[in-house]
Design a protein around this motif. Structure first.
Motif, PDB file in Angstrom:
ATOM      1  N   GLY A  26       0.811  -1.206   0.000  1.00  0.00           N
ATOM      2  CA  GLY A  26       0.000   0.000   0.000  1.00  0.00           C
ATOM      3  C   GLY A  26       0.841   1.250   0.000  1.00  0.00           C
ATOM      4  N   PRO A  27       0.166   2.403   0.075  1.00  0.00           N
ATOM      5  CA  PRO A  27       0.887   3.678   0.089  1.00  0.00           C
ATOM      6  C   PRO A  27       1.772   3.793   1.321  1.00  0.00           C
ATOM      7  CG  PRO A  27      -1.460   4.006  -0.286  1.00  0.00           C
ATOM      8  CD  PRO A  27      -1.284   2.580   0.112  1.00  0.00           C
ATOM      9  N   THR A  28       2.942   4.326   1.118  1.00  0.00           N
ATOM     10  CA  THR A  28       3.961   4.455   2.148  1.00  0.00           C
ATOM     11  C   THR A  28       4.517   5.873   2.036  1.00  0.00           C
ATOM     12  OG1 THR A  28       4.446   2.137   1.757  1.00  0.00           O
ATOM     13  CG2 THR A  28       6.102   3.361   2.978  1.00  0.00           C
ATOM     14  N   PHE A  29       4.870   6.465   3.154  1.00  0.00           N
ATOM     15  CA  PHE A  29       5.191   7.897   3.141  1.00  0.00           C
ATOM     16  C   PHE A  29       6.533   8.165   3.801  1.00  0.00           C
ATOM     17  CE2 PHE A  29       0.727   7.020   3.217  1.00  0.00           C
ATOM     18  CZ  PHE A  29       0.209   7.848   2.232  1.00  0.00           C
ATOM     19  N   ARG A  30       7.346   8.939   3.130  1.00  0.00           N
ATOM     20  CA  ARG A  30       8.631   9.341   3.729  1.00  0.00           C
ATOM     21  C   ARG A  30       8.857  10.814   3.437  1.00  0.00           C
ATOM     22  NH1 ARG A  30      12.226   3.992   3.620  1.00  0.00           N
ATOM     23  NH2 ARG A  30      10.504   2.652   4.310  1.00  0.00           N
ATOM     24  N   ALA A  31       9.179  11.541   4.488  1.00  0.00           N
ATOM     25  CA  ALA A  31       9.446  12.977   4.314  1.00  0.00           C
ATOM     26  C   ALA A  31      10.865  13.146   3.794  1.00  0.00           C
ATOM     27  CB  ALA A  31       9.238  13.704   5.636  1.00  0.00           C
ATOM     28  N   GLU A  32      11.063  12.675   2.563  1.00  0.00           N
ATOM     29  CA  GLU A  32      12.375  12.733   1.910  1.00  0.00           C
ATOM     30  C   GLU A  32      12.530  14.117   1.304  1.00  0.00           C
ATOM     31  OE1 GLU A  32      14.423  10.155   1.669  1.00  0.00           O
ATOM     32  OE2 GLU A  32      13.247   8.305   1.669  1.00  0.00           O
ATOM     33  N   ARG A  33      13.555  14.808   1.706  1.00  0.00           N
ATOM     34  CA  ARG A  33      13.753  16.134   1.123  1.00  0.00           C
ATOM     35  C   ARG A  33      14.672  16.094  -0.102  1.00  0.00           C
ATOM     36  NH1 ARG A  33      11.016  19.460   4.536  1.00  0.00           N
ATOM     37  NH2 ARG A  33      10.912  18.636   6.643  1.00  0.00           N
ATOM     38  N   SER A  34      15.342  14.940  -0.272  1.00  0.00           N
ATOM     39  CA  SER A  34      16.262  14.850  -1.408  1.00  0.00           C
ATOM     40  C   SER A  34      15.479  14.702  -2.707  1.00  0.00           C
ATOM     41  CB  SER A  34      17.187  13.652  -1.224  1.00  0.00           C
ATOM     42  OG  SER A  34      16.424  12.517  -0.871  1.00  0.00           O
ATOM     43  N   HIS A  35      15.856  15.496  -3.694  1.00  0.00           N
ATOM     44  CA  HIS A  35      15.239  15.373  -5.012  1.00  0.00           C
ATOM     45  C   HIS A  35      16.115  14.491  -5.878  1.00  0.00           C
ATOM     46  CE1 HIS A  35      11.896  18.337  -5.094  1.00  0.00           C
ATOM     47  NE2 HIS A  35      12.481  18.651  -3.956  1.00  0.00           N
TER      48      HIS A  35
END
Ligand code: 4AD
Ligand code: MG
Length: 445
Positions: free
Chosen positions: A214-223
């Motif tokens: 399912g959907p998983t979320f990470r506050a990744e700031r790296s582009h």
């Protein structure tokens, strides 16, 4: 007229049963050629990679003015096509303009090259392009194929919660969730899930073989081309499994996905993939290369390349190292036995005092697509490891509880769905593998 009276473009293009029969079809105009005396439309209804050619003689003024993007309903007869580029075409007796384009000059999806970067700015139009439509269909088929493989192996699908207070990866990259009115809702602080592993492990200790997807979320700031803030992760968890079992399932799953993508979406794959089908099938039929982390580091150190050979044992492998390693083996690569210090607290030690029973699967041009391990199933060893990692065992009561009654050896992994799709479909970025990509900076679309 209902949707059931309309044939789908894919059927008309592929099935000989429709030849010389009256047909009705609905779709969007990709391009228009000719004039009112003899008009040619290239039509798609989203079901096929190739457009369906529609030919009309003596078109009405309204029909002759059709532009790219308009929606039409066509009645006619399917005929063998004398022209080049298609085997069949619809000889239309009637074309109904269902949805004209109000401002054709500004409709962005024109029959000309459009860059991926531009298309990301118009996610609501993007799937109307031949390429992104193909990606969406491969995405669907890929999801079905992964589920089909696990189903055939007796795995039970256990959707795990999106709202959670656990930090399965201890990576400090969570999104916290609040309410619009600012009032506390659950009492404790709540986050979007970064991994369903902990809940999957609990369910595995009852059902034996499970997976969450399912959907998983990470506050990744790296582009980067590999990171999304919202992505789908497939996480199987297996009781009694060893590291070899784990690698076997990961490899089998990816190989099955390759075969199914080519079997069920051959025209999409041929359009999207720069890698020839024969190479894909070779990868699908031969075991993936394997090496330990220690072997990988030694290989990098001997590379003779400044950017790669400076790695020392104990360092994490960067995407540059991963890319070099897969290039050396010429296909997917499984790296095992990573140093304990660079891996998550729950991974079981190998017994050499240095490494853990972990594996990462690396793909050509992409690097890591999946990572997993044998889990520490002993409550005391796990608690000691948590303390060594400066984690508070009191925050993980259920996870430790599971190790205190009927604990059995088990193993699992997480596979990044958009990375797998981006690899299969030859995409430049995972942003094109997600229909509505979310990355830091701006919530577009
Ligand atoms: O390696 P990760 O962080 O592992 C876990 O979360 C484990 N709990 C999984 C498990 O054992 N059940 O993430 C697993 C995979 C990565 O290999 C990568 O393919 C993908 O998830 N992934 C991402 N994909 C897109 N954008 C991101 N920001 C991603 N972070 C991880
Ligand atoms: Mg990982």
């Amino acid at each position: 007229m209902s949707m059931h009276t309309l044939a789908r473009c894919a059927s008309l293009l592929e099935s000989p049963a429709f030849l010389d029969q009256p047909v009705q079809v609905g779709g969007w105009v990709l391009s228009v050629r000719g004039g009112p005396k003899l008009l040619f439309l290239a039509l798609t209804d989203g079901s096929a990679t190739a457009p369906l050619q529609v030919v009309m003689r003596e078109a009405s003024v309204e029909v002759a003015k059709l532009t790219t993007g308009a929606a039409v309903r066509v009645e006619g007869v399917l005929r063998a096509s004398p022209g080049r580029g298609q085997t069949v075409e619809v000889h239309a007796s009637h074309i109904e303009v269902v949805g004209r384009v109000h401002d054709p000059e500004h409709y962005p999806i024109q029959p000309k090259p459009l860059t991926d970067a531009f298309l990301r700015t118009v996610p609501h139009w993007r799937a109307r392009t031949q390429r992104m439509g193909a990606v969406a269909r491969v995405r669907h088929t890929l999801m079905e194929s992964l589920r089909g493989y696990l189903d055939a192996q007796g795995f039970v699908w256990v959707p795990t919660p999106i709202l959670t207070d656990s930090d399965a990866e201890g990576a400090g990259a969570r999104f916290s969730v609040g309410t619009e009115d600012g009032e506390a809702f659950f009492g404790d602080e709540v986050f979007l899930t970064v991994s369903g592993q902990m809940e999957a492990e609990a369910l595995c200790m009852a059902l034996g073989r499970v997976y969450t997807f399912g959907p998983t979320f990470r506050a990744e700031r790296s582009h980067t081309r590999r990171h999304l803030a919202e992505f789908w992760m497939l996480e199987p968890e297996m009781a009694w499994a060893t590291l070899d079992d784990l690698i076997g399932v990961t490899e089998g799953l990816i190989q099955h996905a390759i075969r199914e993508s080519w079997a069920k979406r051959p025209s999409e794959m041929a359009l999207l993939s720069a890698v020839p089908e024969a190479t894909w099938l070779h990868w699908a039929e031969h075991p993936f290369a394997r090496m330990t982390y220690t072997e990988a580091v030694t290989a990098c150190q001997g590379s003779g390349d400044d950017a790669i050979d400076r790695v020392v044992w104990g360092d994490d492998l960067s995407s540059v190292h991963e890319a070099w390693l897969v290039e050396q083996v010429g296909g997917p690569l499984v790296v095992t036995h990573y140093p304990q210090g660079i891996k998550a607290f729950y991974m079981k030690p190998s017994g050499d005092g240095k490494t853990v029973l972990a594996m990462d699967v690396l793909l050509p041009e992409w690097g890591e697509v999946a990572g997993g391990s044998v889990r520490e199933e002993d409550s005391e060893a796990l608690e000691a490891r948590m303390r060594a990692c400066e984690m508070d065992p009191a925050l993980y009561p259920a996870y430790l509880d599971l190790r205190r009654a009927g604990s059995v050896p088990h193993a699992g992994f997480g596979l990044g769905f958009e990375r797998l799709l981006a690899w299969l479909a030859g995409l430049e970025s995972v942003k094109d593998a997600s229909l509505y990509p979310r990355v830091s900076g701006k919530l577009a679309g």
